[in-house]
Design a protein around this motif. Sequence first.
Motif, mmCIF file in Angstrom:
data_model
loop_
_atom_site.group_PDB
_atom_site.id
_atom_site.type_symbol
_atom_site.label_atom_id
_atom_site.label_comp_id
_atom_site.label_asym_id
_atom_site.label_seq_id
_atom_site.Cartn_x
_atom_site.Cartn_y
_atom_site.Cartn_z
ATOM 1 N N THR A 119 0.858 -1.176 0.000
ATOM 2 C CA THR A 119 0.000 0.000 0.000
ATOM 3 C C THR A 119 0.898 1.230 0.000
ATOM 4 O O THR A 119 1.884 1.276 0.737
ATOM 5 N N VAL A 120 0.566 2.220 -0.824
ATOM 6 C CA VAL A 120 1.327 3.469 -0.894
ATOM 7 C C VAL A 120 0.388 4.615 -0.531
ATOM 8 O O VAL A 120 -0.694 4.738 -1.111
ATOM 9 N N VAL A 121 0.793 5.455 0.425
ATOM 10 C CA VAL A 121 0.005 6.627 0.796
ATOM 11 C C VAL A 121 0.767 7.869 0.347
ATOM 12 O O VAL A 121 1.986 7.962 0.513
ATOM 13 N N GLU A 122 0.062 8.819 -0.250
ATOM 14 C CA GLU A 122 0.675 10.036 -0.795
ATOM 15 C C GLU A 122 -0.158 11.248 -0.400
ATOM 16 O O GLU A 122 -1.367 11.279 -0.602
ATOM 17 N N CYS A 153 1.281 0.793 -10.030
ATOM 18 C CA CYS A 153 -0.118 0.743 -9.560
ATOM 19 C C CYS A 153 -0.881 -0.475 -10.060
ATOM 20 O O CYS A 153 -1.987 -0.748 -9.590
ATOM 21 N N LYS A 154 -0.302 -1.214 -10.978
ATOM 22 C CA LYS A 154 -0.961 -2.438 -11.450
ATOM 23 C C LYS A 154 -1.005 -3.505 -10.358
ATOM 24 O O LYS A 154 -1.888 -4.356 -10.351
ATOM 25 N N ASP A 155 -0.037 -3.456 -9.432
ATOM 26 C CA ASP A 155 0.052 -4.501 -8.400
ATOM 27 C C ASP A 155 0.118 -3.951 -6.982
ATOM 28 O O ASP A 155 0.266 -4.729 -6.032
ATOM 29 N N ALA A 156 0.035 -2.640 -6.820
ATOM 30 C CA ALA A 156 0.070 -2.022 -5.489
ATOM 31 C C ALA A 156 -1.107 -1.066 -5.356
ATOM 32 O O ALA A 156 -1.549 -0.468 -6.345
ATOM 33 N N ASP A 157 -1.620 -0.912 -4.136
ATOM 34 C CA ASP A 157 -2.710 0.024 -3.881
ATOM 35 C C ASP A 157 -2.150 1.392 -3.518
ATOM 36 O O ASP A 157 -1.255 1.497 -2.671
ATOM 37 N N PHE A 158 -2.689 2.459 -4.133
ATOM 38 C CA PHE A 158 -2.244 3.819 -3.865
ATOM 39 C C PHE A 158 -3.375 4.613 -3.222
ATOM 40 O O PHE A 158 -4.508 4.607 -3.729
ATOM 41 N N LEU A 159 -3.078 5.271 -2.112
ATOM 42 C CA LEU A 159 -4.027 6.143 -1.424
ATOM 43 C C LEU A 159 -3.532 7.581 -1.559
ATOM 44 O O LEU A 159 -2.570 7.971 -0.887
ATOM 45 N N PHE A 160 -4.162 8.366 -2.415
ATOM 46 C CA PHE A 160 -3.762 9.755 -2.594
ATOM 47 C C PHE A 160 -4.557 10.673 -1.665
ATOM 48 O O PHE A 160 -5.583 10.288 -1.101
ATOM 49 N N ASP A 161 -4.050 11.882 -1.513
ATOM 50 C CA ASP A 161 -4.694 12.899 -0.687
ATOM 51 C C ASP A 161 -4.838 12.427 0.762
ATOM 52 O O ASP A 161 -5.846 12.647 1.414
ATOM 53 N N ASP A 162 -3.785 11.782 1.273
ATOM 54 C CA ASP A 162 -3.788 11.309 2.653
ATOM 55 C C ASP A 162 -2.339 11.244 3.146
ATOM 56 O O ASP A 162 -1.398 11.290 2.350
ATOM 57 N N THR A 163 -2.158 11.125 4.435
ATOM 58 C CA THR A 163 -0.815 11.048 4.997
ATOM 59 C C THR A 163 -0.856 10.339 6.336
ATOM 60 O O THR A 163 -1.931 10.153 6.932
ATOM 61 N N ILE A 164 0.300 9.937 6.818
ATOM 62 C CA ILE A 164 0.420 9.273 8.116
ATOM 63 C C ILE A 164 0.459 10.323 9.224
ATOM 64 O O ILE A 164 1.201 11.301 9.134
#
Length: 363
Positions: free
Chosen positions: A28-31, A111-122
Amino acid sequence: MTDVLICGAGIAGSTLAYWLAHNGFTVTVVERAPGVRSGGNPVDVRGPALPVVEAMGVEARLCDAATRAKRVRLLDKHGRAVATLGLPAAKGHEFEIPRSDLATVLYETACKDADFLFDDTITGLSQDQHGVDVTFARAVSRRFDLVIGADGVHSAVRRLVFGPEHDFVRPTGIYVATMSFGEAVDHPEDVLLYNTPGRLAALHPSRDEGGVAFIFRATPDDIDIRDTAHHKRIVTEAYDGLGWRVPELLARLRNADEVFFDAVSVVDLPSWSRGRIVLLGDAASCVSLLGEGSSLAIAGAYTLAGALAEAAIGGIRRYETAHRAHVATQRRPMKLVAAMLVPKTRQGLMVRNLAARLWPQSP
């Protein structure tokens, strides 16, 4: 250990996401940004990054987006050439590419094999021997086996885990602002540079649209990295009254929707990891002034992914040992590059221009 969170969808984060997913991890990737970031100066893909992008199957796409710059022309205030330098010939398949194009291609591949969460942060991290509990600004809290901070010089992960930014980030006194020129330039193979002491204005041919860079020495007050209006005022004041095409470039800056602005900084940490939380790319070791950092980010991501696949938590130390050696070689010439690119004094500028005129003209 199979469930991994990456903070940052830039060059390092997307490359790592691809290779971790390729090696069987759930990623999962958060950006923080609402989408892949655009803008930024052209960057290099060279050395250890080349076999990585080739193995990802994106080398042809990246080469198609590469710039075609062959020369650097140093100009006086009237636009007359003071010196012309041939850019080093690419070795093998090395190339220069707009940063936004590189980031986009890497993201579209990952992004074909990983989930991306944009407009968010830790916003919170709490780890134990078996995993990391993560709190997000928008998404529901989750638990991961490993968290990797690939979120740049102003890393939220580093701040939450290692401490405040001022403990590890050392500004060099040089600031950079970049933006799109907004249209194609009439010198598709020439990078134009205009200097005064402590100031550089550059117009890069890039690809479809030229790129503009302002690189200058200053000691501004505390800067909010998200306050674009303030950034524009700082640059305008720094370049007010200069010659060449600077008034035109400043007018474009004031009307630009997107401007990148930041201090050129050195990031130093005694360790890049704490338990199950690891730093990558500029979050761990920002060292670049001329775009080499992107190649380091790609190489570092590949090294980390391989080390984790082979030895899980035990691979973290191996990654840091191997990649610190690459970082050290890039950091050494940084002061010399800064002195040649943005001379502090009029005398220094004269010496730089003389050296440029005497430099061999063949690539």
